[in-house]
Design a protein around this motif. Structure first.
Motif, PDB file in Angstrom:
ATOM      1  N   GLY A  85       0.819  -1.208   0.000  1.00 34.78           N
ATOM      2  CA  GLY A  85       0.000   0.000   0.000  1.00 34.78           C
ATOM      3  C   GLY A  85       0.853   1.258   0.000  1.00 34.78           C
ATOM      4  N   TRP A  88       2.140   1.892  -3.564  1.00 30.99           N
ATOM      5  CA  TRP A  88       1.150   2.474  -4.473  1.00 30.99           C
ATOM      6  C   TRP A  88       0.855   3.927  -4.104  1.00 30.99           C
ATOM      7  CZ3 TRP A  88      -0.308   2.218  -9.076  1.00 30.99           C
ATOM      8  CH2 TRP A  88      -1.528   2.766  -9.512  1.00 30.99           C
ATOM      9  N   THR A  89       0.800   4.229  -2.812  1.00 25.24           N
ATOM     10  CA  THR A  89       0.552   5.602  -2.381  1.00 25.24           C
ATOM     11  C   THR A  89       1.676   6.524  -2.840  1.00 25.24           C
ATOM     12  OG1 THR A  89      -0.708   4.869  -0.457  1.00 25.24           O
ATOM     13  CG2 THR A  89       0.177   7.099  -0.385  1.00 25.24           C
ATOM     14  N   ARG A  92       1.400   7.037  -6.609  1.00 22.48           N
ATOM     15  CA  ARG A  92       0.217   7.826  -6.966  1.00 22.48           C
ATOM     16  C   ARG A  92       0.411   9.301  -6.612  1.00 22.48           C
ATOM     17  NH1 ARG A  92      -4.614   9.209  -4.496  1.00 22.48           N
ATOM     18  NH2 ARG A  92      -6.417   9.298  -5.890  1.00 22.48           N
ATOM     19  N   HIS A 101      -7.829   6.263 -12.007  1.00 20.92           N
ATOM     20  CA  HIS A 101      -7.973   4.875 -11.592  1.00 20.92           C
ATOM     21  C   HIS A 101      -7.167   3.991 -12.519  1.00 20.92           C
ATOM     22  CE1 HIS A 101     -10.550   4.489  -8.127  1.00 20.92           C
ATOM     23  NE2 HIS A 101     -11.310   5.463  -8.588  1.00 20.92           N
ATOM     24  N   GLN A 252      -7.162  -1.197  -3.342  1.00 23.00           N
ATOM     25  CA  GLN A 252      -6.667   0.106  -2.904  1.00 23.00           C
ATOM     26  C   GLN A 252      -6.939   1.177  -3.954  1.00 23.00           C
ATOM     27  OE1 GLN A 252      -2.433   0.406  -2.351  1.00 23.00           O
ATOM     28  NE2 GLN A 252      -2.584   2.244  -1.086  1.00 23.00           N
ATOM     29  N   ALA A 253      -6.773   0.834  -5.220  1.00 25.29           N
ATOM     30  CA  ALA A 253      -6.984   1.810  -6.289  1.00 25.29           C
ATOM     31  C   ALA A 253      -8.433   2.277  -6.368  1.00 25.29           C
ATOM     32  CB  ALA A 253      -6.559   1.213  -7.634  1.00 25.29           C
ATOM     33  N   MET A 255     -10.289   2.824  -3.624  1.00 25.91           N
ATOM     34  CA  MET A 255     -10.664   3.482  -2.369  1.00 25.91           C
ATOM     35  C   MET A 255     -10.771   4.996  -2.545  1.00 25.91           C
ATOM     36  SD  MET A 255      -8.502   1.438   0.570  1.00 25.91           S
ATOM     37  CE  MET A 255      -9.326   2.366   1.897  1.00 25.91           C
ATOM     38  N   PRO A 258      -6.883   6.174  -0.805  1.00 27.23           N
ATOM     39  CA  PRO A 258      -5.960   5.035  -0.915  1.00 27.23           C
ATOM     40  C   PRO A 258      -4.903   4.989   0.183  1.00 27.23           C
ATOM     41  CG  PRO A 258      -6.322   6.052  -3.062  1.00 27.23           C
ATOM     42  CD  PRO A 258      -6.959   6.961  -2.057  1.00 27.23           C
ATOM     43  N   PHE A 261      -5.348   2.504   3.108  1.00 26.37           N
ATOM     44  CA  PHE A 261      -5.399   1.076   2.832  1.00 26.37           C
ATOM     45  C   PHE A 261      -4.697   0.233   3.899  1.00 26.37           C
ATOM     46  CE2 PHE A 261      -3.716  -2.741   0.625  1.00 26.37           C
ATOM     47  CZ  PHE A 261      -4.927  -3.345   0.310  1.00 26.37           C
TER      48      PHE A 261
END
Length: 463
Positions: A85, A88-89, A92, A101, A252-253, A255, A258, A261
């Motif tokens: 998580g 990815w955060t 992003r 997304h 997560q994507a 949410m 995100p 998560f």
């Protein structure tokens, strides 16, 4: 997950445009998406179900150390899930094109750390996992339906039920993404919780009967011998029970926030342990070395067993819909399908369902398949990739990205997790392949011998 533009799909490392102009957009809350609670439901719903039925057998194969393995895998999954998580955060927040997304977030993480080879390897691992789990869920659900209806003298081959249930689920797989069917996740979680409670109660009611059977078994001189292969088959099976990591970035994507998560992961893992430990420990404690591959085959026939079977079967079909979704989206991306519901989506996702059905008809027995998926792809997704990817991000962007730093205390933890994953995964995969290639384990496909396939696969006993 809404589909990105083709440029955003391919251009995972290029940050065109002004980052400064989009800082406010980065922190703006999405207008829709999963909350922490619904994310917990999805994680719990897609991870539990088929695996819980095999946990008592896994504990039997490993001995009581199997309980430790369950706790260990849960702890590592919680940690690596939060690490994934964080990956990815970070991506992003620092790559504007990823704020849309993303249909394939896990492979995107692999691309942004190790380029195209990273993306290809993750794609193979993730979608092998999702594909294998879909086949297993369909087989177990079909076997459970066959077993239930046989009690009322409805004798239909497992092979037919695979086609019927697979076809009935196809329309539900046409829904776009998880946020479009969160009630399914709720149903998957609730049915599993109730089923686990009923399994526990019935097992406690079977204590005396199981004890007598165990004593008779020992008097006959039959003793179960544990060894290298049985231990690592158990390890692979337990890993399979925590095999939902492949879908974590997808959840997560979707949410609203995100970055929250990791909280969802920890709550979900705690909830999963509350189901896994009572079933795994009680099943082995009560039935001992006589516990079946599928705990249902050890329970005394009665209302509780029947209701639990129905509930688990409901979970399996719910989980099938959840897990086939990210598998479908990866095949839709190269076709540039529109977000709107249409004929092309129906054709693509129905074709995937047909392939899953064909595979299930070709491999009606699946006990060692679970250990193979758990020991190979699930090990990579859960133990190896998250730690390696986060480590790579901190090395690449630690000086420029806020939060892209690894505390010193985490370094040995990542090393231990990767080592356990590699050694355990290779050993479990080897044991599973040995089991699959055993001539006594071979079952002909449904289209070769429908009677033999149905008899060996019925009821999910092979699980």
């Amino acid at each position: 997950m809404d589909h990105k533009t083709p440029e955003a799909v391919e251009l995972m490392g290029n940050t065109n445009g002004s980052y400064d102009n989009e800082k406010e957009e980065k922190h703006a809350p999405p207008v829709s998406g999963l909350t922490v609670i619904t994310a917990v439901l999805f994680i719990t719903g897609e991870m539990t179900g088929s695996g819980v039925l095999a946990l008592p057998k896994a504990v039997k194969d490993a001995g009581w150390v199997g309980i430790f393995l369950i706790f260990m895998c849960a702890g590592i999954s919680s940690f690596t899930g939060t690490v994934l998580g964080r990956c990815w955060t970070l991506l992003r927040e620092n790559k504007p094109e990823l704020r849309q997304h993303c249909a394939d977030p896990y492979p995107t993480i692999g691309f942004n750390t190790f380029g195209k080879p990273g993306k290809i390897i993750v794609n193979i691992s993730v979608y092998f996992t999702l594909y294998g789990v879909c086949v297993v869920l369909l087989l177990i659900a079909s076997g459970n339906v066959q077993s239930l209806l046989s009690q009322v003298n409805v004798d239909m081959s497992l092979c037919y039920w695979v086609m019927i249930i697979g076809g009935a689920l196809a329309p539900f797989c046409w829904l776009k993404s998880p946020k479009d069917f969160w009630p399914i996740a709720l149903g998957a979680t609730v049915t599993t919780v109730i089923a686990c409670i009923l399994i526990f109660i019935q097992a406690m009611m079977d204590v005396e009967k199981a004890h007598n059977a165990t004593v008779a078994h020992i008097e006959q001189g039959e003793v179960f011998e544990r060894g290298f292969e049985t231990f690592f088959l158990a390890f692979g099976m337990i890993l399979f029970c925590f095999g939902g990591m492949a879908a974590f970035p997808t959840i997560q994507a979707d949410m609203r926030e995100p970055s929250r998560f990791p909280k969802a992961v920890i709550v979900a893992m705690a909830s999963i342990l509350c189901m896994y430990i009572p079933v795994g420990a009680t099943g082995f404690a009560v039935y001992g070395d006589l516990v079946a591959d599928n705990i249902f085959d050890s329970l005394t026939q009665g209302p509780m067993k029947s209701v639990a079977t129905v509930l688990i079967t409901m979970h399996l079909v719910f989980a099938y819909v959840i897990i086939q979704n990210p598998l479908s989206q990866v095949f839709e991306m190269p076709l540039n399908l529109p977000d709107e519901f249409g004929l092309k989506r129906v054709l693509v996702r129905t074709s995937i369902t047909v392939v899953v059905i064909f595979t299930a008809e070709s491999c009606p027995r699946f006990g060692h398949i679970l250990a193979l998926v758990g020991g190979s792809a699930v090990t990579l997704n859960t133990f190896v990739f998250p730690s390696i990817f986060f480590w790579k991000i901190t090395r690449m962007h630690g000086k420029e990205w806020e939060g892209a730093t690894m505390p010193k205390w985490e370094i040995p933890l990542h090393v231990i997790i990767i080592t356990i994953g590699v050694i355990g995964g290779v050993s479990a995969t080897y044991s599973a392949i040995r089991g699959i290639t055993d001539p006594t384990a071979f079952v002909p496909p449904c289209y070769v011998n429908i009677t033999a396939a149905s008899a060996m696969g019925g009821g999910g006993g092979s699980h």
